[in-house]
Design an enzyme around this catalytic site. Structure first.
Site, PDB file in Angstrom:
ATOM      1  N   GLU A  47      10.785 -15.761   1.522  1.00 60.66           N
ATOM      2  CA  GLU A  47      10.276 -14.599   0.771  1.00 60.66           C
ATOM      3  C   GLU A  47      10.814 -13.313   1.411  1.00 60.66           C
ATOM      4  OE1 GLU A  47       6.155 -13.865   1.800  1.00 60.66           O
ATOM      5  OE2 GLU A  47       5.733 -12.909  -0.126  1.00 60.66           O
ATOM      6  N   ASN A 110       7.585  -8.828  -6.192  1.00 54.09           N
ATOM      7  CA  ASN A 110       8.002  -9.689  -5.083  1.00 54.09           C
ATOM      8  C   ASN A 110       8.660 -10.902  -5.752  1.00 54.09           C
ATOM      9  OD1 ASN A 110       8.196 -11.408  -2.889  1.00 54.09           O
ATOM     10  ND2 ASN A 110       6.181 -10.879  -2.067  1.00 54.09           N
ATOM     11  N   LYS A 127       6.315 -13.109  -8.080  1.00 55.15           N
ATOM     12  CA  LYS A 127       5.121 -13.661  -7.406  1.00 55.15           C
ATOM     13  C   LYS A 127       3.845 -13.347  -8.181  1.00 55.15           C
ATOM     14  CE  LYS A 127       3.068 -13.685  -2.733  1.00 55.15           C
ATOM     15  NZ  LYS A 127       3.258 -13.160  -1.359  1.00 55.15           N
ATOM     16  N   GLU A 146       0.459  -5.979  -0.084  1.00 52.01           N
ATOM     17  CA  GLU A 146       1.177  -6.483  -1.279  1.00 52.01           C
ATOM     18  C   GLU A 146       0.526  -6.004  -2.563  1.00 52.01           C
ATOM     19  OE1 GLU A 146       3.083 -10.342  -1.589  1.00 52.01           O
ATOM     20  OE2 GLU A 146       2.256 -10.812   0.373  1.00 52.01           O
ATOM     21  N   CYS A 171       5.160 -17.782  -1.252  1.00 54.23           N
ATOM     22  CA  CYS A 171       4.176 -17.654  -0.175  1.00 54.23           C
ATOM     23  C   CYS A 171       2.740 -17.969  -0.595  1.00 54.23           C
ATOM     24  CB  CYS A 171       4.277 -16.284   0.471  1.00 54.23           C
ATOM     25  SG  CYS A 171       3.435 -16.292   2.069  1.00 54.23           S
ATOM     26  N   ASN A 196       6.192 -15.635   4.227  1.00 59.58           N
ATOM     27  CA  ASN A 196       5.983 -14.864   5.472  1.00 59.58           C
ATOM     28  C   ASN A 196       4.496 -14.972   5.754  1.00 59.58           C
ATOM     29  OD1 ASN A 196       8.325 -12.539   6.131  1.00 59.58           O
ATOM     30  ND2 ASN A 196       8.307 -13.198   4.001  1.00 59.58           N
TER      31      ASN A 196
HETATM   32  N1  CDV Z   1       3.226 -13.239   2.229  1.00 53.84           N
HETATM   33  C1  CDV Z   1       2.069 -13.865   1.946  1.00 53.84           C
HETATM   34  O1  CDV Z   1       1.757 -14.121   0.784  1.00 53.84           O
HETATM   35  N2  CDV Z   1       1.288 -14.180   2.999  1.00 53.84           N
HETATM   36  C2  CDV Z   1      -0.016 -14.784   2.857  1.00 53.84           C
HETATM   37  C3  CDV Z   1      -0.948 -14.378   3.976  1.00 53.84           C
HETATM   38  C4  CDV Z   1      -1.230 -12.940   3.969  1.00 53.84           C
HETATM   39  C5  CDV Z   1      -2.262 -15.120   3.872  1.00 53.84           C
HETATM   40  C6  CDV Z   1       0.056 -16.300   2.811  1.00 53.84           C
HETATM   41  O2  CDV Z   1      -0.628 -16.885   1.941  1.00 53.84           O
HETATM   42  O3  CDV Z   1       0.691 -16.918   3.663  1.00 53.84           O
END
Ligand code: CDV
Length: 319
Positions: A47, A110, A127, A146, A171, A196
């Site tokens: 990501e 994103n 996303k 975000e 993510c 991430n």
């Molecule tokens: N980049 C993300 O979406 N990170 C989230 C954290 C913040 C919980 C994740 O679900 O890994």
């Protein structure tokens, strides 16, 4: 005829705030060359793979925020990645911050793209599940803005590519069963997921020691329950003082991890993925046509939060 896709995880270590796109693209192309040398068809990057994970900072100046966004893809700094893909006949999946102007209105997403072996973008995903908060919360060790910097995408699509049915998620999406099931209903055979993930969860520090366990359990469950390959790819390590999990791995439709990275730096890990391994799950235990009971699933789409208890209460969100 068997349908194999040789897939590489293209895990990244940290990206510094001052690191240029050109320097990052050089890291990405180095990983692509390594993957190609081992016979890969496709490399999956994390990501927001072109910059540091900027939602960790509150920024008031939109011009500063927009320095982290791409207005065109490919642009001058990212074109070498597309050129190399074409030269090596390699596909890739790349996450980045997208600034799109649609009907004269600016949107920020994103985003992940899937690029085929001819260097053409064949799919784009924005996303859906944006975690974190929209306002500055100085009590946190670091921000997760975000919800401030992006608007959510609205669909999980799949694409015929690489001889199979490919989907993407980003993510936080990987923690939600709906992500996989919506793509499972479209016959997905491989889900590409960059992430991430900070080790520390400011709202629930009691989860910190479980962060890699949770990473794997959600992706392994998503793979098995939908009879699909899942490729999970981290941007890992200590980035601008924040420690991020690694745990990049390739998960078979059985739910088993068949390849994994061993470090929290730039690293590839590979698997020869037989897309037909999906069939024995899709045709038997998870034969949706035979066994799903959508009549019982109405609340999944009809309501967002938990129903009130008899006394009118429900679990209060932490802030
Ligand atoms: N980049 C993300 O979406 N990170 C989230 C954290 C913040 C919980 C994740 O679900 O890994």
């Amino acid at each position: 005829m068997a349908r194999f896709v040789n897939v590489a995880i293209g895990q990244l270590g940290p990206i510094a705030r001052e690191e240029t796109r050109t320097a990052v693209v050089a890291r990405l192309t180095s990983l692509m060359r390594q993957a190609h040398a081992t016979g890969c068809d496709l490399i999956v990057y994390p990501e927001l793979a072109l910059t540091t994970f900027f939602p960790r900072w509150y920024m008031a100046d939109q011009r500063e925020i927009d320095t982290y966004f791409e207005r065109e893809m490919p642009g001058p700094e990212t074109r070498p990645l597309f050129d190399l893909a074409r030269e090596l006949s390699m596909g890739f999946c790349l996450g980045y911050a997208e600034l799109a102007v649609e009907d004269g209105i600016v949107h920020r997403y994103n985003t992940s793209i899937l690029v085929d072996k001819a260097g053409a973008i064949v799919a784009k995903y924005r996303k859906v599940h944006l975690p974190g908060h929209a306002e500055h919360e100085p009590w946190r060790k670091f921000q997760h803005l975000e919800k401030r910097y992006f608007e959510p995408g609205v669909r999980f699509g799949v694409t015929d590519a690489f001889g199979g049915v490919i989907g993407m998620a980003i993510c936080n999406d990987r923690r939600w069963p709906e992500t996989y099931r919506v793509m499972g209903l479209q016959g997905v055979e491989m889900v590409l997921i960059g992430y991430n993930t900070p080790v520390h969860n400011p709202l629930a520090p009691e989860h910190d020691h479980l962060s890699t366990f949770h990473n794997r359990i959600v992706m392994q469950a998503g793979a098995y329950q939908n009879g699909t390959w899942v490729i999970g790819v981290a941007k890992a390590g200590i980035e601008e003082g924040v420690d991020h999990i690694g745990g990049s791995c390739i998960i078979a439709p059985s739910g088993e991890i068949v390849a994994a990275c061993a470090t929290k730096g730039d690293e590839i890990a590979l698997a020869r993925c037989d897309l037909d391994l999906c069939n024995s799950y899709k045709q038997t235990i998870f034969n949706f046509d035979l066994h799903r009971q959508p009549r019982a699933y109405g609340p999944i789409v009809e309501q967002k939060g938990q129903t009130l208890m008899a006394d009118g209460s429900k679990v209060a969100p932490r802030r």
